[in-house]
Design a protein around this motif. Structure first.
Motif, PDB file in Angstrom:
ATOM      1  N   ILE A 131       0.847  -1.201   0.000  1.00  0.00           N
ATOM      2  CA  ILE A 131       0.000   0.000   0.000  1.00  0.00           C
ATOM      3  C   ILE A 131       0.878   1.245   0.000  1.00  0.00           C
ATOM      4  N   THR A 132       1.927   1.230   0.811  1.00  0.00           N
ATOM      5  CA  THR A 132       2.867   2.355   0.813  1.00  0.00           C
ATOM      6  C   THR A 132       3.467   2.530  -0.570  1.00  0.00           C
ATOM      7  N   ALA A 134       2.240   1.641  -3.467  1.00  0.00           N
ATOM      8  CA  ALA A 134       1.219   2.140  -4.392  1.00  0.00           C
ATOM      9  C   ALA A 134       0.973   3.635  -4.193  1.00  0.00           C
ATOM     10  N   ASN A 135       0.985   4.076  -2.938  1.00  0.00           N
ATOM     11  CA  ASN A 135       0.735   5.487  -2.646  1.00  0.00           C
ATOM     12  C   ASN A 135       1.945   6.389  -2.927  1.00  0.00           C
ATOM     13  N   MET A 136       3.149   5.806  -2.921  1.00  0.00           N
ATOM     14  CA  MET A 136       4.369   6.608  -3.071  1.00  0.00           C
ATOM     15  C   MET A 136       5.282   6.051  -4.161  1.00  0.00           C
ATOM     16  N   GLU A 137       4.699   5.472  -5.186  1.00  0.00           N
ATOM     17  CA  GLU A 137       5.491   4.842  -6.235  1.00  0.00           C
ATOM     18  C   GLU A 137       6.477   5.806  -6.882  1.00  0.00           C
TER      19      GLU A 137
END
Length: 192
Positions: A131-132, A134-137
């Motif tokens: 999730i991290t 995906a949010n900060m790719e």
């Protein structure tokens, strides 16, 4: 647990010394280490106790013997193996100390994400939290979460090692491509 991995009794004593010194420094200003830990972000990420947080940090260091403890930003001797540097938990401060100590490339693990970079040495950020990632790719270099879901640890290790070699040879990290270096250098120049 970490002190048991010390290569010598002197290193073991030094590990205990930095922990006790930090706890005492907090007490001198009326604080207690457990009052601020785990942090709100840690709690949101599922960490419930300081012990849990510390065990996670110890686990990230692998299983090699701890060969030395260095003070903040002190030059680390070449080919020292696993060492500890006495740094704050603050991301930019700890990375700055590692770079001052001689790190040419920093591999920084993060669960909740961090925008940390450094104007002198590239910082490769890795997370095991999909999730991290995906949010900060745009800011995290490596998504290691496939290992948690059955991916190949050896393959991921080989890919990370290749990335470190590529970055050491000039490939930009995500923080560098976002212009972190230019912003940091500009800030420094404005203070001079």
């Amino acid at each position: 647990i970490l002190a048991r991995r010390a290569a010598t009794p002197e290193v073991r004593d030094r590990i205990f010394e930095i922990v006790h010194r930090y706890e005492e420094a907090l007490r001198l200003v009326g604080e207690e280490v457990r009052e601020g830990n785990p942090s709100p972000g840690n709690k949101t990420g599922g960490i419930t106790t300081l012990e849990e947080k510390s065990l996670g940090c110890i686990h990230k260091g692998g299983h090699s013997p701890v060969n030395a403890v260095y003070d903040y930003a002190k030059q680390v001797a070449p080919k020292s193996g696993l060492v500890i540097m006495d740094t704050p938990g603050n991301d930019p401060s700890s990375v700055a100390a590692m770079v001052a100590g001689g790190a040419q490339v920093v591999v920084f693990s993060t669960g909740r994400g961090t925008p940390t970079g450094n104007p002198i040495a590239p910082v490769i950020k890795i997370t095991g939290n999909r999730i991290t990632f995906a949010n900060m790719e745009d800011n995290i270099d490596v998504d290691a979460s496939p290992i948690i879901y059955g991916g190949d640890l050896t393959q991921m290790g080989d890919e990370l090692l290749q990335l470190v070699a590529d970055v050491a040879s000039g490939k930009q990290t995500k923080a560098e491509s976002l212009g972190y270096m230019e912003m940091a250098i500009a800030r420094v120049c404005n203070y001079v």
